[in-house]
Enzyme design. Structure first.
Site, PDB file in Angstrom:
ATOM      1  N   ILE A 445       0.826  -0.820   0.327  1.00  0.00           N
ATOM      2  CA  ILE A 445       0.066   0.298   0.432  1.00  0.00           C
ATOM      3  C   ILE A 445       1.075   1.290   0.196  1.00  0.00           C
ATOM      4  CG2 ILE A 445      -1.787  -1.329   1.231  1.00  0.00           C
ATOM      5  CD1 ILE A 445      -0.838   0.257   3.900  1.00  0.00           C
ATOM      6  N   GLY A 448       8.610   3.615  -0.431  1.00  0.00           N
ATOM      7  CA  GLY A 448       9.560   4.696  -0.092  1.00  0.00           C
ATOM      8  C   GLY A 448      11.175   4.367  -0.979  1.00  0.00           C
ATOM      9  N   PHE A 450      13.669   3.812   1.307  1.00  0.00           N
ATOM     10  CA  PHE A 450      13.952   3.031   1.609  1.00  0.00           C
ATOM     11  C   PHE A 450      12.862   1.689   3.043  1.00  0.00           C
ATOM     12  CE2 PHE A 450      15.719   7.141   2.521  1.00  0.00           C
ATOM     13  CZ  PHE A 450      16.818   7.360   2.229  1.00  0.00           C
ATOM     14  N   GLY A 451      12.195   1.952   2.477  1.00  0.00           N
ATOM     15  CA  GLY A 451      10.771   1.395   2.632  1.00  0.00           C
ATOM     16  C   GLY A 451       9.447   0.583   1.988  1.00  0.00           C
ATOM     17  N   VAL A 453       5.641  -0.508   2.087  1.00  0.00           N
ATOM     18  CA  VAL A 453       4.548  -0.687   3.628  1.00  0.00           C
ATOM     19  C   VAL A 453       3.343  -1.441   2.953  1.00  0.00           C
ATOM     20  CG1 VAL A 453       3.001   0.344   4.819  1.00  0.00           C
ATOM     21  CG2 VAL A 453       4.579   1.648   4.447  1.00  0.00           C
ATOM     22  N   ASP A 607       6.354  18.153   9.712  1.00  0.00           N
ATOM     23  CA  ASP A 607       5.597  17.323   8.687  1.00  0.00           C
ATOM     24  C   ASP A 607       4.658  17.591   8.307  1.00  0.00           C
ATOM     25  OD1 ASP A 607       5.749  17.266   6.106  1.00  0.00           O
ATOM     26  OD2 ASP A 607       6.620  15.448   5.996  1.00  0.00           O
TER      27      ASP A 607
END
Length: 807
Positions: A445, A448, A450-451, A453, A607
């Site tokens: 879903i 990025g 680095f990761g 999800v 942010d």
């Protein structure tokens, strides 16, 4: 005789002409809409039905409008309630759709209408207080075919003096029912009952506002015994219910029972109280070793034990009896904790298998300044005494929390650095740990740099979760940051409006298991709702009853649908119902509550934006990615500095110019978020390029008031954008101000969902709401309303970066 006969003939012809003209005028007046208005009406009604009909039926619907006549059968509609802004009526149930319109005599204003789905009997139509109308109705089948128009009753002008007696309040009473949900979960259902004052006082608008749950609102249709049921109330919550009827608004405050007031809950639940007023302080002795003191308030009900844990480059825990309120961690070597470094302390209250905890973070004091004094032999005694006094004074300095403008260089403990005292395996300290075989992974879903999800299911309960993990072959820095994020989420704690940690796996392949929010991020949610508003109100009418339809009963042809779905999330929900002004105002309040919680924990978000807020199935908003940087951003929204990206259009002036990040800079960002919500997903500073933003803000420029926003709400935005951080409101103050707005009679006074750009009043008045809502032009142009074709990212895919804290 001839002249008399001729005169009689002329008279009869003239009389016949007059009678014919009068009859023609009567017939023309009985036809509901004038031809020009009929064209606009057919467009709006047919396009409203387009969401539930196919393309062929849409064309048939327009044709049927032109061919519809007038029926000799009178309409069965009855006006049951009337206020200065609307009427509510009752009709006979039908197996077909029913269309109701309001015709104003000798006026060519747009025609309010409403559609009622099959088997429903109540509806509402928007009116203007000083005008007289007539109701007309007809039936529509599933193909959009209209039957003949039926003439309904006259709606007289609303006389407020005769309709609304002064100083009359409704007597509101409540009763609560305790509900056991299972899995050690409990809730309260409330039933509220109030009186009526006569046959004209049978319709009500209800709003229920609580501190810890979503606002709920509903329309009460005509009934002699009005009541309202509120489900899933939170224990020990402060609430207020507003009952708005013909006599104005009655505000009834109440408090839900606590678990201790309900015997069944008290015996079955016995949740330990969350430790309150936790204070931490660190000092360094003459050897350079550290002592950390932890204190907390005495609870109302004593737990069985306390588990107090400190985390730095090691983990150390102490088990204490339930009557303890203070402890000290002594002799922590400086190899585990050094000067100027961050440390975390958690206090767990434990009863049986249940635990509640509070976490705090702070920095150790800076490096000791050892002062060595050289002295002559004759002055050695005096110098030695002075040196000893200096060392004793410096050695017992207390730690104080301070603002960090840069990310602290925090290190997570290595496996061989862990030190545990007096704690058994499986106790409260490791209750976050989840075995990886309990997590069933589904589709991606979010992703990025680095990761990744994935949506997941947590066994054995089958709970939907979001599982964040690193990509293959991560660097040591990425692993370190990921584990720091994990520890941060543990320390933040739970709040209804903050995405909370569900569990984690801290093994070789670490996982963060967080709450799953099925409706995605707030920005996409707002924009999908805006698409619905635009599609349903393309012409000059407002169907104010569509939001109550059960769309699950309707046939939708996906090949012809206009809905735009973000495939990263289940966005079919937002596309089914449009948002109301009350929803938007509630969104602002929920975000303020979440930020108030983060600020109370001395956490700076850095942010805060609509894209960083997630939406659950029941429209609960949860702040995500607090204190984290994102991987992917919309064009021109972030400015590159070194290796970091900055959300320049959401950042405070001091953050842009001096890279200072505080809770007050988050307040500035919150003002921009309010602007995003009011504009239903608009892009901030649409006319200002990012490169010129700093210069514009320094010169005093601020975004102008959106045309659909009231002055009181815009004043809140402007207060958030004060150039001086000290002069900006705090989040508790913002929470209170938004509460005050929600407690007022009508949210439409502060936000409207469409505006008249031809006239564009600075503060839309309530009596102008429907006219602005039903005009055909859009309030924002394509140039000023930027909308990406595809979502740029999602809220779970941010790279883990260490949290910033304030004093």
């Amino acid at each position: 005789m001839y002249s008399e006969g001729k005169l009689l003939k002329v008279f009869l012809i003239f009389a016949g002409f007059i009678i014919f003209s009068l009859c023609g005028e009567v017939v023309s007046q009985r036809y509901p809409p004038a031809p020009g208005l009929l064209k606009y009406l057919e467009q709006d009604v047919c396009y409203s039905l387009y969401y539930y009909l196919n393309w062929t039926s849409l064309a048939d619907c327009k044709t049927n409008f032109e061919e519809t006549g007038i029926s000799d059968v009178p309409s069965t509609v009855k006006v049951r309630c009337q206020s200065k802004n609307s009427i509510r009526f009752e009709t006979e149930p039908s197996e077909h759709w029913q269309l109701f319109i309001l015709m104003e005599h000798d006026n060519f204003d747009p025609i309010p209408f409403t559609l009622i789905e099959p088997n429903n009997v109540f509806g509402e139509l928007i009116t203007t207080a000083n005008k007289e109308y007539q109701i007309w109705s007809t039936y529509l089948d599933e193909y959009g075919t209209l039957q003949d128009w039926m003439e309904g009753p006259i709606v007289l002008k609303f006389d407020q003096r005769n309709q609304q007696p002064d100083d009359i309040k409704y007597n509101v009473t409540q009763e609560f029912k305790y509900i056991i949900l299972g899995n050690d979960s409990y809730t309260i259902n409330g039933k509220f009952v109030w009186n009526t004052t006569g046959d004209r006082d049978l319709c009500f608008d209800i709003a229920n506002i609580c501190q810890n749950t979503n606002m709920k609102h509903a329309k009460i249709w005509p009934t002699a015994h009005p009541s309202f049921d509120v489900e899933n109330l939170v224990l020990n919550d402060e609430c207020e219910i507003h009952v708005k009827g013909i006599h104005g608004t009655t505000k009834h405050k109440y408090k839900t029972p606590s678990c201790f007031e309900l015997p069944e809950c008290f015996l079955n639940n016995m949740e330990p109280e969350i430790p309150q007023d936790v204070a931490i302080a660190a000092d360094q002795d003459l050897r350079g070793w550290w002592n950390i003191n932890v204190a907390w308030a005495k609870p109302h009900f004593q737990p069985e034990i306390y588990n107090v844990t400190v985390r730095a480059n090691m983990i150390r825990s102490i088990i204490l009896p339930g009557n303890a309120t203070e402890t000290t961690f002594r002799n922590i070597p400086n190899t585990f904790l050094s000067a100027g470094k961050i440390y975390n302390v958690s206090v767990y209250a434990i009863i049986g298998q249940k635990a509640s905890h509070t976490s705090r973070r702070a920095f150790t004091p800076g490096m000791l300044r050892w002062v060595w004094a050289g002295a002559t032999a004759g002055a050695g005694c005096a110098a030695g005494g002075l040196l000893a006094a200096t060392l004793l004074c410096c050695g017992h300095r207390r730690a104080t929390s301070r603002v960090s403008q840069e990310d602290p260089d925090e290190k997570t403990p290595k496996e061989d650095d862990v030190e545990i005292i007096g704690i058994e395996s499986g106790s409260a300290d490791d209750h976050w740990e989840v075995r990886s075989d309990r997590v069933l992974l589904h589709e991606v879903i979010g992703e990025g740099a680095f990761g990744v999800v994935r949506r997941g299911t947590l066994a054995p309960g089958g709970k939907s979760v979001a599982v964040k993990m690193l990509k293959e072959f991560p660097s040591q820095e990425e692993v370190r940051s990921f584990r720091s994020e994990m520890e941060l989420m543990k320390s933040v704690g739970a709040h209804p409006h903050v995405v909370s940690l569900v569990g984690c796996c801290s093994g070789r392949k670490p996982l963060i298991v967080a709450e799953y929010c099925s409706r995605g991020d707030l920005l996409s949610y707002l924009r999908s709702s805006w698409d619905i508003i635009v599609s349903k109100h393309t012409a000059k009418y407002y169907n104010n009853n569509m939001d109550s339809m059960d769309t699950s009963k309707l046939k939708v042809h996906k090949e012809h649908t206009k809905l735009v779905v973000n495939k990263l999330y289940e966005l079919q929900g937002p596309c089914e119902t449009e948002l109301t002004p009350l929803d938007l105002l509630s969104f602002c309040r929920q975000i303020a509550m979440g930020m108030e919680f983060l600020a109370s924990n001395r956490i700076v978000h850095r942010d805060l934006a609509a894209r960083n807020v997630l939406v659950t199935e029941d429209k609960t908003l949860k702040i995500a990615d607090f204190g984290l940087s994102r991987d992917i951003y919309e064009e021109n929204q972030y400015k590159q500095k070194g290796n970091g990206k900055m959300p320049v259009k959401w950042m405070a002036l001091e953050s842009l110019t001096r890279r200072v990040y505080t809770t007050q800079s988050d307040v500035w960002s919150f003002g921009v978020v309010i602007w995003e919500i009011v504009t239903v997903g608009g892009s901030p500073y649409p006319e200002v390029p990012a490169a010129r933003l700093v210069r514009s803000l320094r010169s005093g420029y601020r975004m102008p008031k959106p045309v659909n926003c009231s002055k009181p709400l815009y004043d809140i935005m402007r207060a958030c954008w004060n150039a001086s951080p000290r002069d900006r409101p705090t989040f508790p103050e913002l929470h209170q101000k938004l509460d005050d707005l929600l407690h007022s009679a009508c949210a439409n006074e502060y936000i409207t969902l469409e505006v008249d750009v031809d006239e564009a009043p600075s503060t839309p008045k309530p009596q102008r709401y429907i006219k602005m809502l039903i005009r055909g032009k859009l309030p924002w142009s394509r140039e000023s309303y930027e909308r990406p074709v595809n979502p740029t990212s999602n809220l779970y895919s941010s790279p883990p970066v260490i949290q910033t804290k304030t004093a």
